[in-house]
Scaffold this active site. Structure first.
Site, PDB file in Angstrom:
ATOM      1  N   ARG A 269       0.832  -1.214   0.000  1.00  0.00           N
ATOM      2  CA  ARG A 269       0.000   0.000   0.000  1.00  0.00           C
ATOM      3  C   ARG A 269       0.865   1.262   0.000  1.00  0.00           C
ATOM      4  NH1 ARG A 269      -4.825   0.053   4.067  1.00  0.00           N
ATOM      5  NH2 ARG A 269      -5.437   1.785   2.729  1.00  0.00           N
TER       6      ARG A 269
ATOM      7  N   HIS B 239      -6.775   7.304  11.661  1.00  0.00           N
ATOM      8  CA  HIS B 239      -6.426   5.879  11.549  1.00  0.00           C
ATOM      9  C   HIS B 239      -4.959   5.639  11.248  1.00  0.00           C
ATOM     10  CE1 HIS B 239     -10.940   4.935  10.665  1.00  0.00           C
ATOM     11  NE2 HIS B 239     -10.698   5.195  11.921  1.00  0.00           N
TER      12      HIS B 239
HETATM   13  N1  APR Z   1     -15.911  10.108  -5.004  1.00  0.00           N
HETATM   14  C1  APR Z   1     -16.639  10.250  -3.862  1.00  0.00           C
HETATM   15  N2  APR Z   1     -16.981   9.219  -3.077  1.00  0.00           N
HETATM   16  C2  APR Z   1     -16.585   7.997  -3.451  1.00  0.00           C
HETATM   17  C3  APR Z   1     -15.830   7.758  -4.626  1.00  0.00           C
HETATM   18  C4  APR Z   1     -15.504   8.886  -5.418  1.00  0.00           C
HETATM   19  N3  APR Z   1     -14.796   8.765  -6.554  1.00  0.00           N
HETATM   20  N4  APR Z   1     -15.581   6.426  -4.706  1.00  0.00           N
HETATM   21  C5  APR Z   1     -16.145   5.867  -3.631  1.00  0.00           C
HETATM   22  N5  APR Z   1     -16.764   6.808  -2.868  1.00  0.00           N
HETATM   23  C6  APR Z   1     -17.452   6.660  -1.580  1.00  0.00           C
HETATM   24  C7  APR Z   1     -18.287   5.411  -1.439  1.00  0.00           C
HETATM   25  O1  APR Z   1     -19.608   5.662  -1.934  1.00  0.00           O
HETATM   26  C8  APR Z   1     -18.271   5.235   0.074  1.00  0.00           C
HETATM   27  O2  APR Z   1     -19.290   6.008   0.697  1.00  0.00           O
HETATM   28  O3  APR Z   1     -16.446   6.587  -0.608  1.00  0.00           O
HETATM   29  C9  APR Z   1     -16.902   5.795   0.477  1.00  0.00           C
HETATM   30  C10 APR Z   1     -15.847   4.746   0.740  1.00  0.00           C
HETATM   31  O4  APR Z   1     -16.224   4.002   1.868  1.00  0.00           O
HETATM   32  P1  APR Z   1     -15.199   3.015   2.600  1.00  0.00           P
HETATM   33  O5  APR Z   1     -14.503   2.174   1.592  1.00  0.00           O
HETATM   34  O6  APR Z   1     -15.981   2.350   3.669  1.00  0.00           O
HETATM   35  O7  APR Z   1     -14.086   4.012   3.197  1.00  0.00           O
HETATM   36  P2  APR Z   1     -14.065   4.764   4.597  1.00  0.00           P
HETATM   37  O8  APR Z   1     -15.420   5.262   4.964  1.00  0.00           O
HETATM   38  O9  APR Z   1     -12.958   5.755   4.517  1.00  0.00           O
HETATM   39  O10 APR Z   1     -13.651   3.593   5.576  1.00  0.00           O
HETATM   40  C11 APR Z   1     -13.463   3.855   6.924  1.00  0.00           C
HETATM   41  O11 APR Z   1     -12.611   1.650   7.353  1.00  0.00           O
HETATM   42  O12 APR Z   1     -11.494   0.488   5.755  1.00  0.00           O
HETATM   43  C12 APR Z   1     -11.399   0.948   7.058  1.00  0.00           C
HETATM   44  O13 APR Z   1      -9.804   1.969   8.476  1.00  0.00           O
HETATM   45  C13 APR Z   1     -10.282   1.939   7.142  1.00  0.00           C
HETATM   46  O14 APR Z   1     -10.304   4.341   7.362  1.00  0.00           O
HETATM   47  C14 APR Z   1     -10.995   3.229   6.828  1.00  0.00           C
HETATM   48  C15 APR Z   1     -12.343   3.025   7.491  1.00  0.00           C
END
Ligand code: APR
EC number: 2.3.1.286
Length: 230
Positions: free
Chosen positions: A58, A106
């Protein structure tokens, strides 16, 4: 006149258009790794070499990525607002875009620390292997908050959100706590915005504007709205 405080909660979605995969858009497999095998304290005990390999991978990915327009707009907004970013991301794309105040809930991919003393933290650019030691002689581990671990910066983040004049959320599914709970600390009357390609569920929030677009499409629109209330 003093600048208004704009507090931003960002997640993996803001970096998606920089080529960094989000977790929940990838079927529970993160770049082909099962999360339970690589991002928990149990995984570290069971197979530290695999955990290091995953974060080495990563780190190389993040190094090759560039901040996108959404990161750049947040940096530009510092001209008009006191911008305070609380990010769940471990990448450094906010900083590389020029944002000055970034709290990493995180952890950070470009840091490692002693596995036995969390105050021994080191910057790291390249790969880490088994046998790479901290100054206390203990193995180095990623400076990442794994699932099931406490989130040391959450109290600072809560105070920031409570003190916001404007609050925005970009690119997070709001399913991982305690980060997801930050939304409920925003003062009820202040303007709130969510930018996400699929707006996540929140408890009902007063004065909320939803922009259902990707980060690079939505942030230019949001910038216009923000400049009207600066
Ligand atoms: N533009 C805007 N939003 C987007 C895009 C984009 N191009 N692509 C994806 N998304 C949105 C998705 O719809 C979703 O709501 O981004 C979000 C991604 O969600 P997750 O993958 O769950 O990421 P996150 O919320 O940051 O996760 C929280 O969980 O994976 C663990 O510790 C890790 O910090 C992370 C935490």
């Amino acid at each position: 006149m003093a600048k208004k405080k704009l507090v931003v909660l960002s997640g993996a979605g803001i970096s998606a258009e920089s080529g960094l995969k989000t977790f929940r858009d990838s079927d529970g497999l993160w770049e082909g790794y099962d999360i339970h095998e690589v991002a928990t304290p149990t995984a570290w005990k069971r197979n530290p070499a695999l955990v290091l390999e995953f974060y080495n991978f990563r780190r190389r990915n993040v190094k090759d990525a560039l901040p996108n327009q959404a990161h750049h707009i947040l940096a530009d907004l510092q001209e008009h607002f006191d911008v305070q970013i609380v990010t769940q991301n471990i990448d450094d794309l906010h900083e590389r875009a020029g944002s000055k105040n970034v709290l990493h809930l995180h952890g950070e991919i470009f840091k490692m620390r002693s596995e036995t003393n969390e105050s021994l933290v080191y910057p790291i650019e390249g790969d880490i292997q088994i046998g790479d030691k901290a100054d206390d002689g203990a193995q180095l581990r990623p400076h990442i908050v794994w699932f099931e671990e406490p989130v040391p910066m959450i109290e600072n983040a809560i105070q920031l959100v409570k003190s916001a004049d404007i609050f925005m959320v970009v690119g997070t599914s709001l399913v991982v706590y305690p980060a997801a709970g930050l939304v409920d600390y925003a003062p009820w009357q202040i303007p709130k915005f969510i930018v996400d390609k699929k707006i996540p569920y929140t408890s009902p929030l007063y004065n909320l504007t939803k922009i259902e677009k990707t980060a690079t499409e939505g942030m230019p629109l949001l910038k216009e709205l923000l400049l009207d209330i600066k």
